[in-house]
Design a protein around this motif. Sequence first.
Motif, PDB file in Angstrom:
ATOM      1  N   TYR A 230       0.834  -1.199   0.000  1.00 43.50           N
ATOM      2  CA  TYR A 230       0.000   0.000   0.000  1.00 43.50           C
ATOM      3  C   TYR A 230       0.864   1.242   0.000  1.00 43.50           C
ATOM      4  O   TYR A 230       1.902   1.277   0.655  1.00 43.50           O
ATOM      5  CB  TYR A 230      -0.868   0.032   1.265  1.00 43.50           C
ATOM      6  CG  TYR A 230      -2.180  -0.648   1.052  1.00 43.50           C
ATOM      7  CD1 TYR A 230      -3.289   0.087   0.665  1.00 43.50           C
ATOM      8  CD2 TYR A 230      -2.308  -2.018   1.183  1.00 43.50           C
ATOM      9  CE1 TYR A 230      -4.505  -0.533   0.424  1.00 43.50           C
ATOM     10  CE2 TYR A 230      -3.518  -2.648   0.948  1.00 43.50           C
ATOM     11  CZ  TYR A 230      -4.604  -1.892   0.572  1.00 43.50           C
ATOM     12  OH  TYR A 230      -5.799  -2.510   0.333  1.00 43.50           O
ATOM     13  N   TYR A 305      -3.758   4.022   1.551  1.00 42.85           N
ATOM     14  CA  TYR A 305      -4.357   4.289   2.855  1.00 42.85           C
ATOM     15  C   TYR A 305      -3.997   5.709   3.277  1.00 42.85           C
ATOM     16  O   TYR A 305      -2.833   6.103   3.207  1.00 42.85           O
ATOM     17  CB  TYR A 305      -3.783   3.358   3.926  1.00 42.85           C
ATOM     18  CG  TYR A 305      -4.221   1.914   3.877  1.00 42.85           C
ATOM     19  CD1 TYR A 305      -5.565   1.557   3.734  1.00 42.85           C
ATOM     20  CD2 TYR A 305      -3.291   0.889   4.023  1.00 42.85           C
ATOM     21  CE1 TYR A 305      -5.944   0.216   3.736  1.00 42.85           C
ATOM     22  CE2 TYR A 305      -3.665  -0.446   4.032  1.00 42.85           C
ATOM     23  CZ  TYR A 305      -4.991  -0.775   3.880  1.00 42.85           C
ATOM     24  OH  TYR A 305      -5.363  -2.095   3.900  1.00 42.85           O
ATOM     25  N   TRP A 372     -12.643   1.507  -2.376  1.00 45.65           N
ATOM     26  CA  TRP A 372     -11.214   1.806  -2.305  1.00 45.65           C
ATOM     27  C   TRP A 372     -10.874   3.010  -3.187  1.00 45.65           C
ATOM     28  O   TRP A 372     -11.304   3.084  -4.352  1.00 45.65           O
ATOM     29  CB  TRP A 372     -10.384   0.604  -2.768  1.00 45.65           C
ATOM     30  CG  TRP A 372     -10.675  -0.661  -2.000  1.00 45.65           C
ATOM     31  CD1 TRP A 372     -11.295  -0.767  -0.772  1.00 45.65           C
ATOM     32  CD2 TRP A 372     -10.381  -2.005  -2.410  1.00 45.65           C
ATOM     33  NE1 TRP A 372     -11.390  -2.084  -0.403  1.00 45.65           N
ATOM     34  CE2 TRP A 372     -10.834  -2.870  -1.380  1.00 45.65           C
ATOM     35  CE3 TRP A 372      -9.750  -2.563  -3.532  1.00 45.65           C
ATOM     36  CZ2 TRP A 372     -10.694  -4.253  -1.459  1.00 45.65           C
ATOM     37  CZ3 TRP A 372      -9.616  -3.938  -3.598  1.00 45.65           C
ATOM     38  CH2 TRP A 372     -10.078  -4.778  -2.569  1.00 45.65           C
ATOM     39  N   TRP A 446      -5.928  -8.062 -12.475  1.00 42.25           N
ATOM     40  CA  TRP A 446      -6.875  -8.802 -11.636  1.00 42.25           C
ATOM     41  C   TRP A 446      -8.270  -8.349 -12.053  1.00 42.25           C
ATOM     42  O   TRP A 446      -8.620  -7.209 -11.843  1.00 42.25           O
ATOM     43  CB  TRP A 446      -6.654  -8.536 -10.139  1.00 42.25           C
ATOM     44  CG  TRP A 446      -7.617  -9.407  -9.367  1.00 42.25           C
ATOM     45  CD1 TRP A 446      -8.869  -9.065  -8.956  1.00 42.25           C
ATOM     46  CD2 TRP A 446      -7.421 -10.770  -8.999  1.00 42.25           C
ATOM     47  NE1 TRP A 446      -9.475 -10.147  -8.347  1.00 42.25           N
ATOM     48  CE2 TRP A 446      -8.606 -11.201  -8.370  1.00 42.25           C
ATOM     49  CE3 TRP A 446      -6.350 -11.677  -9.161  1.00 42.25           C
ATOM     50  CZ2 TRP A 446      -8.751 -12.503  -7.878  1.00 42.25           C
ATOM     51  CZ3 TRP A 446      -6.511 -12.966  -8.678  1.00 42.25           C
ATOM     52  CH2 TRP A 446      -7.703 -13.369  -8.037  1.00 42.25           C
TER      53      TRP A 446
HETATM   54  C1  GBH Z   1      -6.435  -9.299  -3.680  1.00 45.29           C
HETATM   55  O1  GBH Z   1      -6.342  -8.902  -2.368  1.00 45.29           O
HETATM   56  C2  GBH Z   1      -6.513 -10.797  -3.735  1.00 45.29           C
HETATM   57  O2  GBH Z   1      -5.245 -11.366  -3.971  1.00 45.29           O
HETATM   58  C3  GBH Z   1      -7.525 -11.330  -4.712  1.00 45.29           C
HETATM   59  O3  GBH Z   1      -7.718 -12.691  -4.495  1.00 45.29           O
HETATM   60  C4  GBH Z   1      -8.786 -10.520  -4.589  1.00 45.29           C
HETATM   61  O4  GBH Z   1      -9.833 -11.049  -5.338  1.00 45.29           O
HETATM   62  C5  GBH Z   1      -8.464  -9.124  -5.038  1.00 45.29           C
HETATM   63  O5  GBH Z   1      -7.437  -8.591  -4.290  1.00 45.29           O
HETATM   64  C6  GBH Z   1      -9.634  -8.170  -4.946  1.00 45.29           C
HETATM   65  O6  GBH Z   1     -10.050  -7.990  -3.632  1.00 45.29           O
HETATM   66  O7  GBH Z   1     -11.031  -1.380   2.584  1.00 45.29           O
HETATM   67  O8  GBH Z   1      -9.504   0.427   2.078  1.00 45.29           O
HETATM   68  O9  GBH Z   1      -9.146  -0.909   4.043  1.00 45.29           O
HETATM   69  C7  GBH Z   1      -6.526  -7.538  -2.127  1.00 45.29           C
HETATM   70  C8  GBH Z   1      -5.980  -7.132  -0.776  1.00 45.29           C
HETATM   71  C9  GBH Z   1      -6.386  -6.128   1.300  1.00 45.29           C
HETATM   72  C10 GBH Z   1      -7.107  -5.030  -0.687  1.00 45.29           C
HETATM   73  C11 GBH Z   1      -7.311  -5.295   2.127  1.00 45.29           C
HETATM   74  C12 GBH Z   1      -8.025  -4.170   0.138  1.00 45.29           C
HETATM   75  C13 GBH Z   1      -8.498  -3.277   2.299  1.00 45.29           C
HETATM   76  C14 GBH Z   1      -8.645  -1.902   1.726  1.00 45.29           C
HETATM   77  N1  GBH Z   1      -6.893  -6.303  -0.049  1.00 45.29           N
HETATM   78  N2  GBH Z   1      -7.556  -4.032   1.489  1.00 45.29           N
HETATM   79  S1  GBH Z   1      -9.641  -0.870   2.696  1.00 45.29           S
END
Ligand code: GBH
Length: 497
Positions: A230, A305, A372, A446
Amino acid sequence: APAAQTSNADTFPAGFRWGVATAAYQIEGAAAEYGRGPSIWDTFSHTPGAITDGSTGDVACDHYHRFRDDVRLMAEMGIRSYRFSISWPRVQPDGHGPVNTAGLDFYRELVDELLAHDIEPWPTLYHWDLPQPLEDAGGWPNRDTAPRFAEYAAIVHDALGDRIGHWTTLNEPWCSAFLGYGAGEHAPGRRDGLSAVRAAHHLMLAHGQACEVIRAANSQVKLGVTLNLYAVSPASAAPADADAVRRIDGLANRIFLDPILRGEYPADVLDDLSPLTSFEHLHDDDLGIISAPLSFLGINYYSRYVVAAPESGDGARPSENARSSGDTSPSSDGGAPDNTTMSPDEASASAWPGSETVRFVERDVPVTAMGWEIDPVGLAETLVRVHREYTTLPLYVTENGAAFDDVADDHGTVDDPERIAFIDAHLRACHDAIDEGVPLRGYFAWTFMDNFEWAHGYTKRFGLVRVDFSDQRRIPKSSAEWYAGVIQRNGLPIMGS
Ligand code: GBH
């Protein structure tokens, strides 16, 4: 217009890898077939209340039965590299011991099919689907899970090694550890800071031990790991907000980057965690194993973030829940603390052990359907930072993409200009990083097709290809066509044309 406009060069270096990414539990289905054992995601998705729409990955995209069609569609899009994950419980139903031959055969056939279409297979050994029997024995907080993983890695490498160029051990250990064992938003749904911290360490140990066994079998092998990194910035210039940045950058990024690439834990992070643990789980030789030599680093980037110091006074409530679940409901908007409605377990649930009260600030900027922030500049920042501060290794963006509220017409066709703009802007950011000297060697969007989006079930669509889950029809969105064009010209359309 896309946000990152500083680069006017639109062509990528020769040999730049263009791919798409997926993960086993999100697409395969066939969850109880052909000898596959249950994983923590089967258990979790079948737990009432765990998944927004009550869905599971039992069928998902039925890719297990449809992989030949899916590979053909990838080939039609001109995809050159395919990042997928291997399901541990399909290969080793108990997480140790006997191998399920049918499981290995599935991945052999998939790899052969990819190669026959001139698509490079990029397997990831672990994308969150721990065999349930290993969770029953303590899961990632238990040190024994690490050597189990190395044993599994050796089995898969042995079966497929002759046809694979690049191996990735883990996908996003942060999610496995802190969402799985801290916040409880992901499988196995445990909510305990110390377990999360131990899990993070054992995941890295598993990575290091897997690297050792694979490299022992083939000294030329290319090994990497994928981290979700991040960009983190302060809500204001106040020193207390800078400390919030230090904490969240520490727990999101440096807690993995430093051990893996420098062989040490960041001292300030250990300090922040010291009220929680005296670190008996860190053994003398661990950091040497964790910092095993790598050939590349994979980076998944989604957002930035923006953080601020805890509200002054106390009672500041854990603030990560609203953001990390993408939940924007009024009950989680950072209003007055109301722990009376939460069980003690929920009250302590946090993805940020020791820094629970740091506030995640929502700014008035465009967001995706996950809530996000769209921040392509943060991707360039992250790539440049990792290159300058941590490693000269080749870097890959192993995931980047977005969910939007796709609207399909009667034919299932989706026009998704937001997704095109999102990827375009992030690719321009990649180009900027390359211009700044970052050895970025590839990009994986993705994701290939809409799939089981973990705790959000089928409510969030990240695919370039639409999946109609009523009949499993695949329909490329306009972003798929656009991405095919990018791959074909090895670059972006000239802006404004
Ligand atoms: C990836 O993780 C995964 O590898 C994948 O499998 C998944 O489908 C893809 O992303 C989409 O989600 O709400 O602002 O606090 C993503 C990792 C970690 C991204 C937690 C969002 C929280 C953001 N995630 N994070 S927030």
